[in-house]
Design a protein around this motif. Structure first.
Motif, PDB file in Angstrom:
ATOM      1  N   GLY A   1     -39.795   0.389 -43.839  1.00  0.00           N
ATOM      2  CA  GLY A   1     -40.056   0.442 -42.306  1.00  0.00           C
ATOM      3  C   GLY A   1     -38.782   1.095 -41.684  1.00  0.00           C
ATOM      4  N   PRO A   2     -38.547   1.623 -40.541  1.00  0.00           N
ATOM      5  CA  PRO A   2     -37.525   2.156 -39.995  1.00  0.00           C
ATOM      6  C   PRO A   2     -36.373   1.264 -39.904  1.00  0.00           C
ATOM      7  CG  PRO A   2     -39.317   2.057 -38.193  1.00  0.00           C
ATOM      8  CD  PRO A   2     -40.064   1.759 -39.681  1.00  0.00           C
ATOM      9  N   ASP A   3     -36.560  -0.014 -39.837  1.00  0.00           N
ATOM     10  CA  ASP A   3     -35.394  -1.016 -39.655  1.00  0.00           C
ATOM     11  C   ASP A   3     -34.511  -0.842 -41.109  1.00  0.00           C
ATOM     12  OD1 ASP A   3     -36.645  -1.931 -37.549  1.00  0.00           O
ATOM     13  OD2 ASP A   3     -37.182  -3.814 -38.391  1.00  0.00           O
ATOM     14  N   TYR A   4     -35.000  -0.127 -41.958  1.00  0.00           N
ATOM     15  CA  TYR A   4     -34.251  -0.235 -43.451  1.00  0.00           C
ATOM     16  C   TYR A   4     -33.546   1.221 -43.338  1.00  0.00           C
ATOM     17  CZ  TYR A   4     -36.613  -4.410 -43.921  1.00  0.00           C
ATOM     18  OH  TYR A   4     -37.226  -5.781 -43.499  1.00  0.00           O
TER      19      TYR A   4
ATOM     20  N   ARG B   1     -46.591   0.131 -34.966  1.00  0.00           N
ATOM     21  CA  ARG B   1     -45.080   0.381 -34.433  1.00  0.00           C
ATOM     22  C   ARG B   1     -44.727   1.233 -33.278  1.00  0.00           C
ATOM     23  NH1 ARG B   1     -41.449  -2.977 -34.392  1.00  0.00           N
ATOM     24  NH2 ARG B   1     -42.254  -3.757 -36.693  1.00  0.00           N
TER      25      ARG B   1
ATOM     26  N   HIS C   1     -45.478  -5.493 -46.527  1.00  0.00           N
ATOM     27  CA  HIS C   1     -44.820  -4.409 -45.673  1.00  0.00           C
ATOM     28  C   HIS C   1     -43.448  -4.715 -45.106  1.00  0.00           C
ATOM     29  CE1 HIS C   1     -44.596  -0.852 -43.439  1.00  0.00           C
ATOM     30  NE2 HIS C   1     -45.923  -0.273 -43.832  1.00  0.00           N
ATOM     31  N   GLN C   2     -42.533  -3.945 -45.390  1.00  0.00           N
ATOM     32  CA  GLN C   2     -41.213  -4.589 -44.572  1.00  0.00           C
ATOM     33  C   GLN C   2     -41.069  -4.269 -43.215  1.00  0.00           C
ATOM     34  OE1 GLN C   2     -38.361  -5.376 -46.879  1.00  0.00           O
ATOM     35  NE2 GLN C   2     -40.450  -5.881 -47.549  1.00  0.00           N
ATOM     36  N   ASP C   3     -42.198  -3.408 -42.604  1.00  0.00           N
ATOM     37  CA  ASP C   3     -42.179  -3.398 -40.989  1.00  0.00           C
ATOM     38  C   ASP C   3     -43.463  -3.803 -40.315  1.00  0.00           C
ATOM     39  OD1 ASP C   3     -41.149  -1.999 -38.810  1.00  0.00           O
ATOM     40  OD2 ASP C   3     -42.680  -0.185 -39.064  1.00  0.00           O
ATOM     41  N   VAL C   4     -43.744  -4.931 -41.083  1.00  0.00           N
ATOM     42  CA  VAL C   4     -44.745  -5.868 -40.401  1.00  0.00           C
ATOM     43  C   VAL C   4     -43.906  -7.090 -40.098  1.00  0.00           C
ATOM     44  CG1 VAL C   4     -46.789  -7.263 -40.580  1.00  0.00           C
ATOM     45  CG2 VAL C   4     -46.743  -4.922 -41.504  1.00  0.00           C
TER      46      VAL C   4
END
Lengths: 315, 306
Positions: free
Chosen positions: A308-311, B58, B225-228
């Motif tokens: 995700g955009p946090d990474y 998002r 999922h890293q963005d959840v």
């Protein structure tokens, strides 16, 4: 390198000869061109081929910041990102270059010293190109003196659209003369050229005048790089090499934001110009947000989890 | 048809980012009623649909979380109004999906609309009960305020296709989160129809994204999922092994996890009584508390400067 390929020396002898040559180029079949670009965009690139394409695309990026609000700090941050795009994964390739305004070129050169990442600087009154020739040349001299490895110039679209091709040609020659050892990228701003025929003419004009790269656009107008106009330019560099033996690079810029889009462009390169162009010496992406998407896709491939955009860094 | 009219079959679609796409994979699966009679084909989402839904959620998060609580309440109430107008359609779909009689299905739909209104009312009240001023021993105002967590993956309950769905979805978005919902695998049609209601209710696209398909196939990429930011495992209740696997995957980026639970708090995979008073547990499950210290100035000899 001779400024004009010998095979076309006659074409640039006078304004009328140049016009005759450019208007004698075959017309572009717009429907066929777009259909071909769309068809090549449907290729499915998966697994190891995708991993190769992502790394290749990262290595072809001219990481760009061309804002009025650019600060030395932002340029240094961008340079750090170009050298080390993903700090969590040292196997990530470096980008090809960092692209900045001439007054930031020295900052970028200092930040990138010894890294192998090049510094590209826009010049010639980018993005409009509406300035006197000596102002444009001074702009180029500034950038070269600051240590830029590559110069991105804009053509005079007003003169081009008015049919004064020789003026555009001579301007590119003059800029090329100021570049010294720096490679020259010539921006046509395809979104302002209105027709595919004009893009083909501009491509040939740029190549005859000694451009090292032909580049679609500045990223500052509504329509930037599209698969169709990039395909057209790839055909032009392919034909130019066939006729003169001189290889010229292509750089689509602006509007390429996702890995999927970037891979579509790589397919175009491979299928049109050929494998010789699948190298960052001959093909570049002018982009900024594209890099983050490529990094997220790369992380997905290596970990199996969606990232995700946090990474990735915000730039 | 008795009047000789050709039937107009409905193609059920996903609801992602305010649009109604088919599954990226092109797959569909047959949805039947509990007796095995074919009802419709539903899209069988793939993990790429889940990924697209997370991107849409998002994108919508900033706007939805930043909207005033009052505004969110109004929009959710608008959803209830739209549901009210479609009660008969939902009653029919719920009766088919769950094998209920017409009157029982109508009662379930009424309960779901009431539940939605109830949560709509909570949007501008939850801050009072989940936050407030803290007494601190210093010259500060100290305020805690609940904030939405982010993108929440919601595995909707398998057995209650509409009331259960509303009961897990409404509290997530009422507090300002955005949601990716995996509908009941065997009874996804009421959920997919709910997407049509949401699309016409001023709810910004992407706030709710509804996927149908095999729960296990979609849940794992969402859980890892890293963005959840959070996951509600209600729909994984019938499969304790899956729930555990998802919880493990979710730990990787420290997602908030809501385990499958009865309303009365007892863990387990048994049926939940969705008609019971839900309380605020599901509202507070996906909130984070932000605390601010605000100096009041030095306390002079005469006490506070205030």
């Amino acid at each position: 390198m001779p400024t004009t390929a010998p095979a076309f020396a006659d074409a640039t002898a006078s304004d009328s000869a140049l016009r005759r040559f450019l208007h004698g180029l075959p017309g572009v079949d717009a429907v066929g061109l777009e259909a071909r670009a769309a068809a090549l965009g449907t290729r499915s690139i998966k697994t190891t081929a995708k991993a190769y394409a992502i790394d290749l695309a990262i290595s072809m990026i001219d990481l760009t910041t061309l804002e009025g609000a650019d600060t030395p700090g932002k340029v240094r941050a961008l340079a750090a990102k170009a050298v080390n795009p993903d700090p969590t994964d040292r196997t990530t390739p470096r980008t090809a270059a960092v692209c900045v305004y001439p007054d930031m070129a020295a900052t970028a050169v200092a930040a990138l010293a010894g890294s192998g990442v090049k510094v590209a600087s826009v010049a010639t009154a980018f993005p409009a190109g509406r300035a006197a020739l000596d102002v444009k040349l001074a702009d180029v001299r500034d950038a070269v003196a600051a240590g830029a490895d590559e110069i991105d110039m804009v053509i005079d679209r007003g003169a081009f659209l008015a049919g004064r091709y020789l003026k555009v040609y001579e301007e590119i020659l003059a800029v090329k003369a100021e570049c010294g050892s720096a490679r020259l990228k010539v921006i046509f701003e395809t979104g302002e050229l209105s027709t595919y025929d004009n893009i083909r003419r501009a491509s040939w004009l740029g190549m005859l005048a000694g451009a090292d790269f032909i580049k679609t656009s500045t990223g500052k107008v509504a329509t930037n790089a599209t698969p169709a106009n990039t395909l057209l330019m790839l055909e032009a560099v392919r034909d130019f090499r066939e006729q003169t033996g001189v290889q010229i690079g292509v750089k689509p810029a602006g509007g390429i934001r996702t890995s999927k889009d970037a891979i579509k462009f790589l397919v175009l390169v491979n299928e049109t110009a050929g494998e010789d162009w699948l190298d960052n010496h001959w093909f570049r992406f002018g982009a900024s947000s594209l890099l983050n998407d490529l990094l997220m896709q790369r992380q997905k491939l290596s970990t199996g989890r969606y990232s995700g955009p946090d990474y990735v860094t915000v730039d | 048809m008795s009047d000789g009219r050709l039937s107009v079959f409905k193609t059920y679609k996903l609801y992602v980012g305010g649009k109604f796409p088919r599954s990226e994979s092109g797959r569909v699966y047959e949805v039947t009623d509990p007796k095995g009679k074919w009802l419709a084909n539903a899209p069988q989402s793939s993990r790429k649909d889940a990924r697209d839904a997370v991107v849409a959620a998002r994108k919508a998060f900033g706007g939805w979380a930043g909207a005033t609580a009052y505004n969110r309440g109004q929009i959710l109430y608008r959803v209830a109004e739209m549901l009210e107008g479609r009660r008969e359609q939902f009653a029919r779909e719920v009766a088919d999906a769950e094998g209920l009689s017409k009157s029982k299905a109508a009662a379930v739909v009424d309960a779901a609309v009431d539940r939605w209104v109830w949560y709509a009312g909570w949007t501008d009240k939850i801050a009072q009960i989940a936050g407030g001023a803290n007494p601190v021993a210093g010259p500060y105002f100290n305020l805690s305020t609940p904030e939405p967590t982010g993108v929440v993956a919601v595995l909707a309950p398998q057995e209650s296709s509409f009331l259960g769905l509303v009961s897990v979805l409404a509290p997530v978005i009422a507090t300002g989160n955005t949601a990716v919902v995996v509908a009941s695998a065997d009874a996804p049609l009421p959920a997919l129809s709910l997407g049509e209601v949401l699309a016409t209710s001023d709810l910004p696209g992407g706030v709710v994204n509804i996927l149908s398909g095999r729960t296990a196939e979609l849940a794992l990429p969402l859980a890892s999922h890293q963005d959840v930011n959070a996951i509600d495992l209600t729909g994984a209740a019938p499969d304790a092994g899956l729930a555990k696997e998802l919880e493990t995957a979710a730990a990787d980026n420290l997602k908030r996890v809501l385990r499958p639970q009865h309303v009365d708090g007892e863990d387990g995979a048994g049926g939940t009584d969705w008609t019971a008073d839900p309380g605020t547990r599901r509202l507070t499950a996906f909130l984070e508390t932000k605390t601010v210290w605000h100096p009041t100035g030095a306390l002079g000899a005469s006490g506070s400067s205030y």
